[in-house]
Design a protein around this motif. Structure first.
Motif, PDB file in Angstrom:
ATOM      1  N   GLY A  44      13.039 -10.494  49.509  1.00  0.00           N
ATOM      2  CA  GLY A  44      13.371 -10.362  50.827  1.00  0.00           C
ATOM      3  C   GLY A  44      12.183 -10.960  51.712  1.00  0.00           C
ATOM      4  N   ARG A  45      11.060 -11.031  51.228  1.00  0.00           N
ATOM      5  CA  ARG A  45       9.886 -11.678  51.975  1.00  0.00           C
ATOM      6  C   ARG A  45       9.851 -13.277  52.033  1.00  0.00           C
ATOM      7  NH1 ARG A  45       7.444  -7.380  49.464  1.00  0.00           N
ATOM      8  NH2 ARG A  45       6.685  -5.649  50.761  1.00  0.00           N
ATOM      9  N   PHE A  46       9.817 -13.795  53.004  1.00  0.00           N
ATOM     10  CA  PHE A  46       9.683 -15.213  52.811  1.00  0.00           C
ATOM     11  C   PHE A  46       8.137 -15.333  52.575  1.00  0.00           C
ATOM     12  CE2 PHE A  46      13.614 -15.146  54.756  1.00  0.00           C
ATOM     13  CZ  PHE A  46      14.358 -16.167  54.012  1.00  0.00           C
ATOM     14  N   LEU A  47       7.738 -16.296  51.914  1.00  0.00           N
ATOM     15  CA  LEU A  47       6.192 -16.721  51.666  1.00  0.00           C
ATOM     16  C   LEU A  47       6.247 -18.392  51.819  1.00  0.00           C
ATOM     17  CD1 LEU A  47       5.988 -14.660  48.315  1.00  0.00           C
ATOM     18  CD2 LEU A  47       5.051 -14.097  50.565  1.00  0.00           C
ATOM     19  N   SER A  48       4.960 -18.855  52.079  1.00  0.00           N
ATOM     20  CA  SER A  48       4.691 -20.176  51.977  1.00  0.00           C
ATOM     21  C   SER A  48       4.410 -20.644  50.485  1.00  0.00           C
ATOM     22  CB  SER A  48       3.638 -20.387  53.111  1.00  0.00           C
ATOM     23  OG  SER A  48       2.378 -19.888  52.350  1.00  0.00           O
ATOM     24  N   ARG A  49       4.253 -21.674  50.371  1.00  0.00           N
ATOM     25  CA  ARG A  49       3.895 -22.285  49.117  1.00  0.00           C
ATOM     26  C   ARG A  49       2.531 -21.792  48.565  1.00  0.00           C
ATOM     27  NH1 ARG A  49       3.553 -28.568  46.842  1.00  0.00           N
ATOM     28  NH2 ARG A  49       1.872 -28.546  48.424  1.00  0.00           N
ATOM     29  N   GLU A  50       1.572 -21.714  49.501  1.00  0.00           N
ATOM     30  CA  GLU A  50       0.165 -21.280  49.266  1.00  0.00           C
ATOM     31  C   GLU A  50       0.265 -19.892  49.126  1.00  0.00           C
ATOM     32  OE1 GLU A  50       0.958 -23.753  51.205  1.00  0.00           O
ATOM     33  OE2 GLU A  50       0.310 -25.044  49.967  1.00  0.00           O
ATOM     34  N   GLU A  51       1.025 -19.031  49.746  1.00  0.00           N
ATOM     35  CA  GLU A  51       0.904 -17.561  49.704  1.00  0.00           C
ATOM     36  C   GLU A  51       1.729 -17.444  48.206  1.00  0.00           C
ATOM     37  OE1 GLU A  51       1.491 -15.800  54.021  1.00  0.00           O
ATOM     38  OE2 GLU A  51       3.248 -16.891  53.144  1.00  0.00           O
ATOM     39  N   PHE A  52       2.772 -18.019  48.000  1.00  0.00           N
ATOM     40  CA  PHE A  52       3.273 -17.628  46.649  1.00  0.00           C
ATOM     41  C   PHE A  52       2.603 -17.958  45.542  1.00  0.00           C
ATOM     42  CE2 PHE A  52       6.199 -19.358  43.203  1.00  0.00           C
ATOM     43  CZ  PHE A  52       6.873 -18.085  42.847  1.00  0.00           C
ATOM     44  N   LEU A  53       1.832 -19.301  45.594  1.00  0.00           N
ATOM     45  CA  LEU A  53       0.938 -19.554  44.442  1.00  0.00           C
ATOM     46  C   LEU A  53      -0.399 -18.634  44.262  1.00  0.00           C
ATOM     47  CD1 LEU A  53       1.178 -23.281  44.755  1.00  0.00           C
ATOM     48  CD2 LEU A  53       2.438 -22.044  42.905  1.00  0.00           C
ATOM     49  N   GLU A  54      -0.592 -18.096  45.540  1.00  0.00           N
ATOM     50  CA  GLU A  54      -1.751 -17.188  45.552  1.00  0.00           C
ATOM     51  C   GLU A  54      -1.376 -15.928  44.952  1.00  0.00           C
ATOM     52  OE1 GLU A  54      -4.188 -15.036  49.038  1.00  0.00           O
ATOM     53  OE2 GLU A  54      -3.711 -17.120  49.426  1.00  0.00           O
ATOM     54  N   ARG A  55      -0.228 -15.461  44.946  1.00  0.00           N
ATOM     55  CA  ARG A  55       0.343 -14.341  44.514  1.00  0.00           C
ATOM     56  C   ARG A  55       0.596 -14.446  42.864  1.00  0.00           C
ATOM     57  NH1 ARG A  55       3.873 -10.051  47.515  1.00  0.00           N
ATOM     58  NH2 ARG A  55       3.307 -10.196  49.701  1.00  0.00           N
ATOM     59  N   ALA A  56       1.114 -16.002  42.418  1.00  0.00           N
ATOM     60  CA  ALA A  56       1.338 -16.281  41.018  1.00  0.00           C
ATOM     61  C   ALA A  56      -0.021 -16.013  40.520  1.00  0.00           C
ATOM     62  CB  ALA A  56       1.879 -17.716  40.971  1.00  0.00           C
ATOM     63  N   GLU A  57      -1.253 -16.578  41.195  1.00  0.00           N
ATOM     64  CA  GLU A  57      -2.522 -16.322  40.441  1.00  0.00           C
ATOM     65  C   GLU A  57      -2.966 -15.127  40.315  1.00  0.00           C
ATOM     66  OE1 GLU A  57      -4.469 -18.525  39.397  1.00  0.00           O
ATOM     67  OE2 GLU A  57      -4.652 -20.425  40.449  1.00  0.00           O
ATOM     68  N   THR A  58      -2.579 -14.087  41.274  1.00  0.00           N
ATOM     69  CA  THR A  58      -2.908 -12.739  40.895  1.00  0.00           C
ATOM     70  C   THR A  58      -2.040 -12.132  39.569  1.00  0.00           C
ATOM     71  OG1 THR A  58      -3.000 -12.540  43.414  1.00  0.00           O
ATOM     72  CG2 THR A  58      -3.181 -10.432  42.132  1.00  0.00           C
ATOM     73  N   TRP A  59      -0.884 -12.397  39.660  1.00  0.00           N
ATOM     74  CA  TRP A  59      -0.114 -12.010  38.545  1.00  0.00           C
ATOM     75  C   TRP A  59      -0.663 -12.323  37.140  1.00  0.00           C
ATOM     76  CZ3 TRP A  59       4.708 -14.429  41.290  1.00  0.00           C
ATOM     77  CH2 TRP A  59       5.087 -13.921  42.300  1.00  0.00           C
ATOM     78  N   VAL A  60      -1.092 -13.479  37.189  1.00  0.00           N
ATOM     79  CA  VAL A  60      -1.362 -14.151  35.949  1.00  0.00           C
ATOM     80  C   VAL A  60      -2.671 -13.149  35.544  1.00  0.00           C
ATOM     81  CG1 VAL A  60      -2.850 -16.105  34.806  1.00  0.00           C
ATOM     82  CG2 VAL A  60      -0.650 -16.367  36.206  1.00  0.00           C
ATOM     83  N   GLN A  61      -3.591 -12.891  36.551  1.00  0.00           N
ATOM     84  CA  GLN A  61      -4.624 -11.836  36.153  1.00  0.00           C
ATOM     85  C   GLN A  61      -4.401 -10.640  35.657  1.00  0.00           C
ATOM     86  OE1 GLN A  61      -7.680 -13.320  36.210  1.00  0.00           O
ATOM     87  NE2 GLN A  61      -6.778 -15.169  37.166  1.00  0.00           N
ATOM     88  N   GLU A  62      -3.562  -9.917  36.304  1.00  0.00           N
ATOM     89  CA  GLU A  62      -3.120  -8.597  36.246  1.00  0.00           C
ATOM     90  C   GLU A  62      -1.921  -8.275  35.352  1.00  0.00           C
ATOM     91  OE1 GLU A  62      -1.910  -6.751  39.856  1.00  0.00           O
ATOM     92  OE2 GLU A  62      -3.702  -7.188  40.991  1.00  0.00           O
ATOM     93  N   TYR A  63      -1.241  -9.139  34.832  1.00  0.00           N
ATOM     94  CA  TYR A  63       0.001  -9.150  33.767  1.00  0.00           C
ATOM     95  C   TYR A  63      -0.352 -10.103  32.813  1.00  0.00           C
ATOM     96  CZ  TYR A  63       1.965  -7.051  38.245  1.00  0.00           C
ATOM     97  OH  TYR A  63       2.185  -6.334  39.048  1.00  0.00           O
TER      98      TYR A  63
END
Lengths: 168, 570
Positions: A44-63
């Protein structure tokens, strides 16, 4: 071969590349799949490409050990330069903090374009929607239910089946 | 001309006894096939009599033979699982003393294609093959008959009246109570012409007994095959060759007994039954209409322990009735089995049916001539009425294998997921004991609904079925995969969202497009994809489409078409 099935197979290939990026934590390749102004929606949240990839970086670290199991194509619409494909998915990962293995069911939808026949497909839109756990409970209740009036196995038969062989 | 002596040696009788006692000791026997257990006891007693009469070799202790005969006499329903191992141990001990080095070496290797010029084919179905196993060989037997159109065919079976129905023109000899009869008949040679006659003998069973080496008398132009379905094995001796050849089909495309039979046809007859694996005697054709009652043939028996009480069956039928389309009147015809115990069990089902479903019509199957079903007329009783049935629910594997051959949609309750025994028929549906309650009523409701549709499947549905059947029957290459993807994709664009098992179709659309994408980036031999094709065409979604796309014929015509072949005169 009809153009649509050719395109559908190519779209499936993009989906499999997306899966590979997520499972390998390859944010760089994920970046290359998305056009710069892609529309990305996460639950439901719209994200820019940069925001999305930033979250992806975090997921990679945490999961750890993320895994996407695509189960079925819910919807698709394809032609030679545009594609829409929506797939059910089961996502699994290990949370490095709680050290628990998590599972979520959801729907991942891709909108894609192919500006030139010689160029690869690019993602212009991506929607990741997890099925809320409350809905999963409701869905699970009515499926494959036994009412308990029949025995489901026999101790003397279980394991034997029809296969019997002699000592020879 | 040489005559094989018709007096059997002790070692030969022991080989047969070992086979019969092995079946008694290892195969499960419940009320469902108590009658067949009696047949096996009878055969063992006949072999005991033969042992008494035959000359005893010098290195055999007469007391051992006497003990063996005593044990056979003592054997009964109440003690057979204890007595049989003792008999087998003693037979093993005696066989060891009598063991002779094989006169011919056995080699593993490829098999030769069978001649097309046999004047006679003798087929023997041994005691370890259940009736369902025998029927599985039909696909090979039928192809063999086409391979040798001029051969006289003689079949020895312990189940009366089956092969005449499946392959018209064969001479069928029941050898219940006469375990040595096929081998005695083969040993009789009355003329030089008969001695030189070109002949094929095939011994088909579930287990491998090497009887082709030990009991089939050699002749100059006699080819001998032994087929062991449970081991996916074939042994062969051609024209009294100095070799026995053996091949085990370990790498079947599908791990299924029909795939073994298909491989046999490929190696021995040079014809593949194709990847369809299974061909019916009569195709499915819809024969119901919106007004008629829906006749369900029910077989509740099995050789294994029966999972349900008569009351359970009555409850299950009630659940099925609840899921049947509105207005459908179910009528139940119940197979009574071949024993007093089974008849009582079925009477119990009918009694409970009156409690759970007072208005439901239910009756016990009888022979059309009015007589009760017995071992001699059971097959005839079923097949002469198959055209009147609309579907079958069965726990027993014999009806699971037999009735789909006559175009009857069949619901099989399997004890477990033993896929190697499952019939790859487009109108056979499987549930297991674990899933009966949750799946069978809904599945049957969906199938009945589909069978009653007056309009056949639309063009998009027919294209999906055509793509699947084309891949199965003719050619399964990259184009076939893409054709499946394309037709399935087109169908899912416009299909009714309430179509049963739509989720399976969506899963398969993904799977097929994934396979096509993978094959494009790293091409593989299409043979590797056959298991996916098998699984797809075994899905409930595909089978419902198949039934829907077969809904074309008028009732009278199709009912006639499904009628079993008439008894042939031999």
């Amino acid at each position: 071969m009809d153009l649509s099935e050719h395109t559908l197979i190519e779209l499936t290939d993009v989906v499999m590349r997306f899966k590979h990026c997520v499972e390998m934590g390859d944010v760089g390749t994920l970046h290359s799949l998305l056009v710069s102004d892609s529309q990305l929606n996460l639950n439901g949240r719209f994200l820019s490409r940069e925001e999305f990839l930033e979250r992806a970086e975090t997921w990679v670290q945490e999961y750890q050990r993320p895994n996407l199991r695509f189960d079925s194509i819910e919807d698709c619409e394809v032609n030679d330069s545009k594609g829409f494909i929506s797939q059910t998915v089961q996502a699994n990962w290990i949370d490095t903090e709680s050290w628990e293995e998590n599972t979520k069911h959801g729907l991942i939808t891709f909108e894609l374009i192919k500006p030139d026949p010689m160029e690869p497909w690019k993602v212009t839109g991506l929607t990741i929607a997890a099925v809320p756990s409350s809905i999963m409970q409701v869905l699970g209740m009515g499926k494959g239910q036994n009412f308990g009036f029949l025995p489901t196995q026999l101790s003397s038969v279980e394991g034997e089946g029809d296969v019997y062989r002699f000592k020879v | 001309m040489k005559h094989h002596p018709t007096t059997f040696k002790t070692s030969e009788i022991l080989e047969l006894l070992w086979a019969y006692q092995g079946v008694i000791g290892i195969r499960p026997f419940s009320e469902g096939n108590r009658e067949f257990l009696d047949v096996l006891f009878g055969a063992s007693r006949k072999l005991a009599v033969a042992l008494k009469r035959t000359p005893i070799p010098q290195n055999i202790n007469r007391n051992d033979i006497a003990t063996l005969i005593g044990l056979i006499d003592e054997q009964a329903v109440t003690n057979h699982t204890q007595i049989s191992p003792r008999i087998l141990d003693l037979v093993d001990k005696l066989k060891e003393r009598l063991s002779e080095a094989d006169s011919k070496p056995t080699i593993q290797g490829s098999l030769s294609e069978l001649s097309t010029d046999y004047s006679r084919i003798t087929a023997i179905f041994g005691p370890a093959s259940g009736l369902g196993d025998q029927i599985t060989f039909f696909q090979f037997f039928s192809a063999l008959k086409n391979h040798c159109p001029d051969a006289e065919i003689i079949v020895y079976s312990l189940y009366p009246d089956i092969w005449k129905k499946l392959i018209p023109g064969v001479k069928e000899i029941e050898f219940r109570g006469e375990p040595m009869r096929p081998f005695e008949d083969m040993a009789k040679v009355t003329s030089e012409e008969e001695y030189q006659q070109s002949e094929l003998v095939f011994y088909a069973d579930f287990e491998s007994f090497d009887l082709h080496k030990k009991l089939v008398p050699p002749k100059p132009n006699r080819d001998v095959l032994e087929l062991a379905m449970g081991r996916w094995k074939v042994s062969m001796n051609e024209q009294n060759s100095p070799w026995y050849k053996v091949k085990v089909f370990n790498a079947l495309t599908y791990r299924n007994n029909y795939s073994y039979v298909d491989a046999l046809s490929g190696d021995l007859l040079g014809v593949k039954l194709h990847n369809a694996l299974w061909k019916p005697v009569v195709d499915y054709q819809n024969n119901t209409d919106t007004k008629s009652t829906f006749k369900v043939f029910l077989n509740t028996f099995s050789s294994k322990e029966l999972p349900y009480t008569p009351e359970h069956w009555a409850q299950l039928v009630l659940e099925i009735k609840k899921k049947a389309p509105r207005g459908v009147v179910l009528e139940l015809i119940v197979f009574p089995g071949l024993d007093k115990l089974t008849q009582d069990y079925v009477a119990g089902i009918l009694k409970h049916m009156k409690t759970y479903n007072p208005e439901m019509q239910a009756k016990v199957l009888a022979h059309p001539d009015g007589s009760e079903v017995n071992p001699q007329n059971a097959i005839d009783a079923i097949l002469s009425q198959v055209a009147d049935f609309d579907c079958c629910i069965t726990l027993d594997t014999f009806t699971a294998h037999l009735l789909p051959l006559f175009g009857l949609p069949t619901f099989v309750i399997a004890y477990k997921e033993n896929y190697e025994f499952w019939v790859p028929s487009p109108w056979t549906f499987y549930v297991t004991l674990k899933t009966v309650e949750s799946h069978l009523p809904e599945l049957m409701g969906n199938v009945i609904q589909t069978m009653r549709k007056v309009q056949p499947g639309n063009e998009a549905m027919q294209k999906v079925v055509a793509a699947g059947e084309y891949a199965k029957a003719d050619c399964f290459d990259e184009n076939a995969v893409q054709n499946i993807v394309g037709t399935l994709n087109s169908l899912l664009q416009n299909i009714d969202k309430e179509f049963p098992y739509l989720w399976q179709a969506r899963q398969w659309l993904f799977k097929w497009s994934q396979l096509a994408a993978a094959d494009r980036s790293d091409p593989v031999d299409s043979g590797g994809l056959y298991p996916f094709l098998f699984a797809w065409t075994s899905s409930e979604f595909y089978k419902l489409l198949y039934l829907l796309c077969s809904t074309k014929k008028e009732k009278k015509k199709s009912a006639k078409a499904r009628k079993a072949p008439q008894r042939s005169s031999v």
